[in-house]
Scaffold this active site. Structure first.
Site, short mmCIF file in Angstrom:
data_model
loop_
_atom_site.label_atom_id
_atom_site.label_comp_id
_atom_site.label_asym_id
_atom_site.label_seq_id
_atom_site.Cartn_x
_atom_site.Cartn_y
_atom_site.Cartn_z
N ASP A 74 0.72 -1.31 -0.08
CA ASP A 74 -0.13 0.05 -0.03
C ASP A 74 0.74 1.46 -0.10
O ASP A 74 0.47 2.37 -0.72
CB ASP A 74 -0.89 -0.21 1.26
N GLU A 105 -5.33 4.67 1.90
CA GLU A 105 -3.98 3.80 1.86
C GLU A 105 -3.17 3.68 2.96
O GLU A 105 -2.48 2.89 3.34
CB GLU A 105 -3.25 4.22 0.48
N HIS A 108 -4.63 1.59 5.38
CA HIS A 108 -4.21 0.08 4.96
C HIS A 108 -2.82 -0.14 5.44
O HIS A 108 -2.54 -1.23 6.06
CB HIS A 108 -4.29 -0.14 3.58
N TYR A 112 -1.79 -3.21 8.18
CA TYR A 112 -0.74 -4.08 7.95
C TYR A 112 0.38 -4.06 9.00
O TYR A 112 0.86 -5.00 9.16
CB TYR A 112 -0.45 -4.16 6.33
N GLU A 180 -3.87 -3.22 -7.71
CA GLU A 180 -5.24 -3.13 -7.01
C GLU A 180 -5.99 -4.19 -7.37
O GLU A 180 -6.46 -5.12 -6.43
CB GLU A 180 -5.96 -1.84 -6.84
N GLU A 214 -10.55 -1.09 -1.80
CA GLU A 214 -9.82 -1.35 -3.02
C GLU A 214 -10.96 -1.14 -4.13
O GLU A 214 -10.57 -1.06 -5.17
CB GLU A 214 -9.06 -2.69 -3.16
N HIS A 217 -11.52 2.10 -5.08
CA HIS A 217 -10.26 2.88 -5.75
C HIS A 217 -10.45 2.34 -7.09
O HIS A 217 -10.27 3.42 -7.95
CB HIS A 217 -9.05 2.52 -5.06
FE LIG Z 1 -4.82 -0.11 -0.37
FE LIG Z 2 -6.14 1.25 -3.15
#
Ligand SMILES: [Fe+2]
Ligand SMILES: [Fe+2]
Length: 338
Positions: A74, A105, A108, A112, A180, A214, A217
């Site tokens: 990301d 993002e 994300h 993670y 993505e 996602e 996006h």
């Molecule tokens: Fe992402």
């Molecule tokens: Fe994304």
């Protein structure tokens, strides 16, 4: 200041929100705001027990590779967003969406990061995972594919010529359809496979949110592409179509190199053949979303992914629906142009 003949891809930093040229982007921005989630809502406590007691060596290898991919994926997307996309999509309402996407993002990345900190208590293992794009060939190859497309636009301050605009469109298509829409979708498939085996429900719950983000996006990117196509149809010729197919084929091969590595321990019920078929199916979906003919003709071999094709994902194991929306109250609508 835009004129009636101005295009979305004309260079510049237009500030005119009224009259609004592209209300669809503004609506996408508003929808995204309504779908806000936080990392703190994801409960990883069951996962820790699964990791300790339920995973065999093959699944353990799978999850190690997966989190190593997530460690940087990301951040790469974020960089391209700032360096290449924001600059060239010239409408303030579209840039509002891109700003929101950038926040998602970052979320994300935070998700993670928390996942890696939870799954890998050992400092050395953690450092190795974050270093994967240097040390693990199958992850380095995916990163190299991304960087190649980031670099293809880096020197361009303005996209004036037909060739430059096509370069831009290819970058946008690459990040939506291949990164993505393919690399991340493959990663989601591994997560949902594990969930179908009753494993790692914390990861799956967080993945539901990321999956939905996602998908949005991609929807935004494809809307930008179809808008540019309506405004400048001459950009979309057969050569562009061929280049997109070549790019998707390369992305599938890149992801297959990763699959060979991820599944090298022999994971019951998940073969590299099925993974190839799934990737080809995803690639065909992206082509269809781009209004281009399907190329691979593959069907979805993963029954456990069926549920995920809808935007609002409910799951039996979750404590709530991930279509949850943060409290937006009242009507704040000024949609009519004035
Ligand atoms: Fe992402
Ligand atoms: Fe994304």
């Amino acid at each position: 200041m835009n004129t009636p003949t101005s295009h979305l891809l004309d260079p510049g930093f237009d500030l005119t929100l009224r009259p609004m040229r592209y209300p669809q982007f503004y609506e996408m921005y508003r929808d995204a705001i309504r779908n806000t989630w936080t990392v703190e809502e994801v409960d990883f406590s069951l996962d820790v027990n699964d990791l300790k007691h339920k995973l065999g060596p093959a699944e353990r290898h799978l999850i190690e590779r997966l989190v190593a991919f997530f460690a940087t994926g990301d951040s790469i997307v974020s960089n391209n967003l700032v360096l290449n996309l924001y600059q060239h999509i010239n409408a303030p309402e579209a840039r509002m969406y891109l700003s929101r996407q950038l926040y998602e993002e970052a979320l994300h990345v935070q998700f993670y990061l928390t996942l890696l900190d939870t799954y890998l208590p050992d400092q050395n293992a953690r450092a190795k995972a974050f270093d994967a794009i240097e040390n693990i060939p199958s992850i380095r190859a995916k990163a190299a594919f991304c960087f190649k497309w980031i670099d293809s636009l880096q020197g361009l301050k303005r996209i004036e010529t037909r060739e430059q605009r096509r370069q831009f469109l290819l970058n946008l298509i690459c990040f939506a359809a291949c990164i993505e829409g393919l690399f991340f979708f493959a990663a989601f498939a591994y997560v949902y496979y594990l969930r179908s085996r009753g494993l790692l429900h914390g990861l799956a719950a967080g993945t539901n949110w990321v999956f939905r983000d996602e998908s949005c996006h991609m929807a935004f990117a494809f809307e930008v592409i179809s808008t540019a196509r309506k405004e400048e149809p001459e950009l979309f010729d057969e050569e562009l179509g061929r280049e997109v197919v070549r790019m998707l084929e390369e992305a599938v091969e890149c992801e297959m190199q990763f699959a060979d590595d991820v599944l090298s321990g022999g994971v019951a019920g998940l073969s590299t053949r099925d993974m190839r078929q799934y990737l080809q199916y995803c690639a065909d979906q992206r082509l269809a979303q781009l209004g281009m003919p399907r190329h691979f003709g593959s069907t979805n071999p993963f029954g456990f992914m069926d549920l995920q094709d809808v935007q609002e994902v409910t799951n039996f194991f979750e404590r709530r629906v991930s279509a949850y929306q943060v409290g937006v109250q009242g009507e704040v609508a000024f949609d009519a142009a004035f």
